[in-house]
Design an enzyme around this catalytic site. Structure first.
Site, PDB file in Angstrom:
ATOM      1  N   HIS A 188       0.810  -1.211   0.000  1.00  0.00           N
ATOM      2  CA  HIS A 188       0.000   0.000   0.000  1.00  0.00           C
ATOM      3  C   HIS A 188       0.847   1.266   0.000  1.00  0.00           C
ATOM      4  CE1 HIS A 188      -3.218  -2.842   0.509  1.00  0.00           C
ATOM      5  NE2 HIS A 188      -3.949  -1.910  -0.039  1.00  0.00           N
ATOM      6  N   ARG A 331     -15.734   1.404  -0.859  1.00  0.00           N
ATOM      7  CA  ARG A 331     -15.599  -0.013  -0.516  1.00  0.00           C
ATOM      8  C   ARG A 331     -15.671  -0.165   0.995  1.00  0.00           C
ATOM      9  NH1 ARG A 331     -10.126  -3.040  -1.890  1.00  0.00           N
ATOM     10  NH2 ARG A 331      -9.276  -1.771  -0.214  1.00  0.00           N
ATOM     11  N   ASP A 453      -5.286  -8.477  -5.616  1.00  0.00           N
ATOM     12  CA  ASP A 453      -5.532  -9.729  -4.903  1.00  0.00           C
ATOM     13  C   ASP A 453      -5.814 -10.879  -5.862  1.00  0.00           C
ATOM     14  OD1 ASP A 453      -5.172  -9.321  -2.122  1.00  0.00           O
ATOM     15  OD2 ASP A 453      -6.926  -8.015  -2.119  1.00  0.00           O
ATOM     16  N   CYS A 500     -10.324  -2.070 -10.600  1.00  0.00           N
ATOM     17  CA  CYS A 500      -9.814  -1.050  -9.677  1.00  0.00           C
ATOM     18  C   CYS A 500      -8.459  -1.453  -9.091  1.00  0.00           C
ATOM     19  CB  CYS A 500     -10.819  -0.735  -8.573  1.00  0.00           C
ATOM     20  SG  CYS A 500     -11.160  -2.130  -7.503  1.00  0.00           S
TER      21      CYS A 500
END
Ligand code: PEP
Ligand code: MG
Length: 541
Positions: A188, A331, A453, A500
């Site tokens: 991240h 989200r 992911d 995304c």
């Protein structure tokens, strides 16, 4: 001059002073002492210093974020005076004749475990606080400085590694670049760097103690190098490159206000990914058509307790209002794996990426989920909000989510709190969701493919493991076929599908994505205009 190479996660170039963040120290050492009273005196002096630091933090926070959010520093000051806590430390020093650092560390762990095991949510949340004050005391006792990530000058951040909760505490205006010894290209921190348009190098073999805060550094994301104390020639070429970059960015500026349409007339929506309310500035600046992924879990990071419904509502409302009717896809909580938060008390897991995370937490602890849903539904009154659920693997999960959503709506109705009917979609980021995307498409309004992911789970490659960066191949045929399958299944049921994950911003694939019929790409704000340029220049479509 010292030059090092690493993996570049954003191509840009900057010049500025380095700020070296302390390396996480190993476990606290236990040593025998002779004079217990002197050791207890050291604890007392460190406590006074800690209280002064906390007072300064309190004063700063009151000015910047208000009294309510600053109150935590007062709580920490009081905890430092707690008799039980201090007695335990003193007692251990006297009876075991051990050093102060060790006694504080063990007492901190014991108290933190005791709080974590309590039923009361408020007391549970104190587990993280007691750890925090103990770490502060240990840092002082060991003569290390304050790990203050909030009050620095604009700088090149140099660190061993950075966790999402560390980056979230930084004042983004003041970060010129990231340079880390560890970290993977999919972490991240890398995502944050791309969002902020700043160069970032990871996997740089630095010896941190050779780099001093204040040394001038040139970070060149094109070459993948960082140079400390550059000579005149390097400084000159860095300045020239920086100017060229500025010129390229000015040319992209001409694309603002233009449509994302191919010469043949095919359109695609280009939205932006964000992690906090303050990121909306980057979205507007880069002329994104909406927000395709607001990673709401960042509201939960870098703090000591759950954000309240009101705090969340204010954040969602503000984003929706600022986007003024443009789509904002929020989200729901995706905590766990690399995004760890002490007050969730998630515990250690062998395999956190495949563990208790994201929607699994929300379904098992519906109170946490409902607080967020209430805030989200209330915020629908202020703009064009859609809700998106992460880490879906089955139809049953979606049915359970909708059952909880129904309860939330009934509670809001009973309290006569108004809301609009938001679009509700899911992330497709597990191979299971891909394979049943035909069934899932019947239930939801849209799909957004989380390629970060999806790549990790499909290729069995931990996205956080820097050793595996060479094996982490989102261009793998399996991934591209999966994307096509998801788009086709969405369209068969009249639903839209986007991407995304980071792959959405891969300019080598933009043309293929348009051909596949993807309806949307949600990318780092800095990539919007680059992709728009690519779309508008596509030869055949
Ligand atoms: C993804 O997995 O692709 C994604 C967009 O979610 P995150 O990176 O936050 O896990
Ligand atoms: Mg994901």
């Amino acid at each position: 001059m010292m030059q090092f190479s690493g993996k570049s996660v954003y191509k840009g170039i900057v010049l500025g002073p380095a700020a070296v963040l302390g390396k996480e120290e190993g476990p606290v050492r236990r040593s025998k002492i002779e004079d217990a009273q002197a050791e207890i005196g050291r604890v007392g002096a460190a406590g006074e210093q800690a209280k002064e630091q906390l007072q300064a933090l309190y004063d700063k926070a009151v000015k910047e974020v208000g009294e309510a959010s600053a109150a935590i520093f007062e709580v920490h000051q009081m905890m430092l005076e707690d008799d039980d806590y201090l007695d335990s430390i003193h007692n251990m020093i006297r009876t075991e004749m051990v050093n102060a650092e060790y006694a504080v560390a063990v007492t901190g762990d014991n108290f933190s475990e005791m709080f974590a095991a309590m039923d009361d949510d408020y007391m549970k949340a104190r587990a993280a606080d007691v750890k925090d004050i103990s770490n502060r005391l240990i840092r002082i006792l060991e003569g290390r400085g304050e790990a203050d990530l909030t009050s620095m000058e604009p700088a090149v951040i140099v660190a061993d590694d950075l966790s999402p909760s560390e980056t979230v505490q930084m004042d983004k205006e003041k970060i010129l670049a990231f340079v880390t010894v560890h970290g993977s290209t999919n972490s991240h921190t890398a995502i944050l760097a791309r969002m902020m348009n700043i160069p970032a190098l990871i996997g740089v073999p630095l010896e941190l103690d050779k780099i001093r805060t204040g040394m001038i550094a040139v970070v060149d994301g094109f070459e993948g190098t960082v140079t400390f104390e550059p000579d005149e020639a390097l400084l000159k070429s860095a300045r020239e490159k920086m100017e060229e970059e500025q010129e390229k960015l000015r040319l992209l500026d001409d694309l603002k206000g233009k449509e994302n349409v191919t010469p043949g007339g095919r359109k695609i929506n280009l939205y932006a990914n964000i992690g906090s309310v303050s990121d909306v500035g980057y979205v507007l600046e880069n002329d994104a058509g909406g927000i395709g992924l607001f990673r709401s879990e960042f509201l939960y990071l870098g703090r000591d307790s759950f954000p309240t419904e009101e705090e969340q509502f204010q954040a969602y409302r503000q984003v929706a209002q600022t986007m003024a009717g443009k789509k904002v896809i929020i989200r729901t909580l995706d905590i766990g794996a690399d995004k760890q938060v002490d007050y969730f008390s998630l515990g250690q897991e062998e395999n956190p990426a495949m563990g208790y995370r994201a929607i699994r937490i929300c379904l098992k602890q519906p109170d946490i989920f409902k607080t967020q849903l209430r805030a989200l539904f209330r915020a629908t009154m202020y703009g064009n909000i859609s809700i998106m659920y992460p880490m879906i693997t089955s139809v049953e999960e979606v049915e359970k989510i909708f059952k909880i959503v129904k309860e939330v709506r009934e509670e809001l109705d009973a309290a006569e709190i108004p809301y609009h009917d938001p679009e509700q979609g899911i992330m497709i980021e597990t191979p299971a969701a891909v394979m049943i995307s035909d069934e899932l498409a019947e239930l939801v309004d849209f799909f957004s493919i989380g390629t970060n992911d999806l790549t990790q789970y499909t290729l069995a490659v931990d996205r956080q493991n820097e050793k595996l960066d060479d094996f982490y191949d989102p261009h793998h045929k399996a991934i591209l076929r999966m994307i096509r399958m998801v788009v086709d299944n969405a369209h068969k049921h009249g639903k839209w599908a986007g991407i995304c994950g980071e792959l959405g911003a891969d300019l080598e694939l933009t043309e293929e994505f348009v051909r596949m019929g993807l309806d949307e790409l949600s990318v780092a704000p800095s990539m919007i205009l680059k992709i728009r340029k690519k779309v508008r220049e596509m030869p055949l479509l």
